[in-house]
Design a protein around this motif. Structure first.
Motif, mmCIF file in Angstrom:
data_model
loop_
_atom_site.group_PDB
_atom_site.id
_atom_site.type_symbol
_atom_site.label_atom_id
_atom_site.label_comp_id
_atom_site.label_asym_id
_atom_site.label_seq_id
_atom_site.Cartn_x
_atom_site.Cartn_y
_atom_site.Cartn_z
ATOM 1 N N ARG A 1 0.847 -1.195 0.000
ATOM 2 C CA ARG A 1 0.000 0.000 0.000
ATOM 3 C C ARG A 1 0.873 1.231 0.000
ATOM 4 N NH1 ARG A 1 -1.440 -4.996 2.015
ATOM 5 N NH2 ARG A 1 -3.446 -5.440 1.091
ATOM 6 N N LEU A 2 0.501 2.138 -0.885
ATOM 7 C CA LEU A 2 1.226 3.384 -1.046
ATOM 8 C C LEU A 2 0.386 4.495 -0.438
ATOM 9 C CD1 LEU A 2 3.772 4.460 -2.710
ATOM 10 C CD2 LEU A 2 2.047 5.231 -4.348
ATOM 11 N N ALA A 3 0.983 5.279 0.451
ATOM 12 C CA ALA A 3 0.254 6.386 1.081
ATOM 13 C C ALA A 3 0.827 7.710 0.609
ATOM 14 C CB ALA A 3 0.339 6.293 2.595
ATOM 15 N N ALA B 1 5.025 6.996 1.620
ATOM 16 C CA ALA B 1 5.214 5.812 2.456
ATOM 17 C C ALA B 1 4.626 4.622 1.715
ATOM 18 C CB ALA B 1 4.527 6.000 3.804
ATOM 19 N N PHE B 2 5.351 3.528 1.737
ATOM 20 C CA PHE B 2 4.912 2.294 1.083
ATOM 21 C C PHE B 2 5.042 1.177 2.117
ATOM 22 C CE2 PHE B 2 6.176 -1.593 -1.195
ATOM 23 C CZ PHE B 2 5.048 -1.773 -1.968
ATOM 24 N N GLU B 3 4.006 0.384 2.272
ATOM 25 C CA GLU B 3 4.007 -0.616 3.330
ATOM 26 C C GLU B 3 3.561 -1.969 2.803
ATOM 27 O OE1 GLU B 3 1.894 -2.563 6.960
ATOM 28 O OE2 GLU B 3 1.133 -2.095 4.971
ATOM 29 N N LEU C 1 7.972 -0.970 6.330
ATOM 30 C CA LEU C 1 7.648 0.376 5.887
ATOM 31 C C LEU C 1 8.823 0.949 5.104
ATOM 32 C CD1 LEU C 1 5.561 2.734 6.120
ATOM 33 C CD2 LEU C 1 6.779 3.430 8.192
ATOM 34 N N ARG D 1 10.118 4.380 3.094
ATOM 35 C CA ARG D 1 9.843 5.802 2.884
ATOM 36 C C ARG D 1 10.903 6.416 1.990
ATOM 37 N NH1 ARG D 1 8.621 7.294 9.032
ATOM 38 N NH2 ARG D 1 10.296 5.781 9.231
ATOM 39 N N ALA E 1 -2.883 5.376 7.513
ATOM 40 C CA ALA E 1 -1.765 6.222 7.063
ATOM 41 C C ALA E 1 -1.805 7.554 7.778
ATOM 42 C CB ALA E 1 -1.831 6.444 5.555
ATOM 43 N N PRO F 1 5.741 10.428 6.842
ATOM 44 C CA PRO F 1 4.533 9.628 6.628
ATOM 45 C C PRO F 1 4.742 8.193 7.115
ATOM 46 C CG PRO F 1 5.678 9.971 4.544
ATOM 47 C CD PRO F 1 6.383 10.816 5.566
ATOM 48 N N ILE G 1 2.635 4.160 7.758
ATOM 49 C CA ILE G 1 1.474 3.291 7.554
ATOM 50 C C ILE G 1 1.548 2.165 8.571
ATOM 51 C CG2 ILE G 1 0.190 1.848 5.926
ATOM 52 C CD1 ILE G 1 1.604 3.203 3.635
#
Lengths: 137, 137
Positions: free
Chosen positions: A29-31, A71-73, A88, A90, B31, B37, B39
């Protein structure tokens, strides 16, 4: 019923990269900070130390990638929340523009979030990677 | 190999709420805009029209909930990315402080992200809910 609390253990960057590489669904998931903040599921691949995914021009995801830091998780949590991990990533997203690199990345099985005639390949490079594993105590 | 592009279809708020309620693992991602940022995977429950989850005091998640607006996302994506959906909830997080309400929420099977002697119950109320389904065309 009160479930048992979980203990968080930090993962090393090496463990994080291994988990990202071995995750079977390759979904993360990309925020985007926004405003407004948004989260998109994306299909990713690992290219060296970088995260790669595809977007379609004109989509909200494409527009949102003007952010300087995203942020990518990626995680895996058991149904009973008895165990799991979360990694996580970043960093700043950047579009891949080199034709040779685009050709190479096109051979990866990367699915874009939405249809688009000319997909963008986006990389998160020089990222800060951290992760946690949680276990019942 | 170039995978087929996907078409996004908007979901109604009613469909979104149904998907949030029926999602078997009840795991979503929260998020925080930051900076930086972040998540977090969280175990959620639906209380009326609100999203509820638990945090432990002193954790990064707890600290991050000072944000005025957070994004919370739940999705289900098939392994081949042939189909899937994503629901996005955006609103301001608020701690539940009413003892009766805390007692009631304590009966939900909500697992906190980390251990903590006195968990906080957090609600996202009056949220804007949107969602997309994607299908191969």
């Amino acid at each position: 019923m009160t479930p048992e609390p979980r203990v968080l253990e930090a993962l090393t960057p090496q463990e994080c990269m291994r988990l990202l590489q071995e995750h079977p669904a390759q979904v993360g998931r990309l925020a985007i900070s926004g405003p407004p903040p948004m989260i998109f599921p994306v299909n990713y691949a690992i290219d060296g130390q970088d995260i790669v995914f595809r977007t379609a021009p004109g989509t909200k995801l494409d527009a949102a990638l003007k952010d300087s830091v995203v942020a990518f998780e990626v995680d895996d949590v058991s149904a009973e929340w008895a165990s799991g991990w979360s990694v996580l990533v970043r960093g700043g997203p950047g579009e891949v523009t080199d034709p040779d690199e685009i050709r190479r990345l096109s051979r990866l099985n990367l699915y874009p979030w939405a249809a688009g005639a000319k997909d963008h390949f986006v990389k998160i490079s020089n990222a800060i990677i951290s992760g946690r594993r949680f276990v019942e105590r």
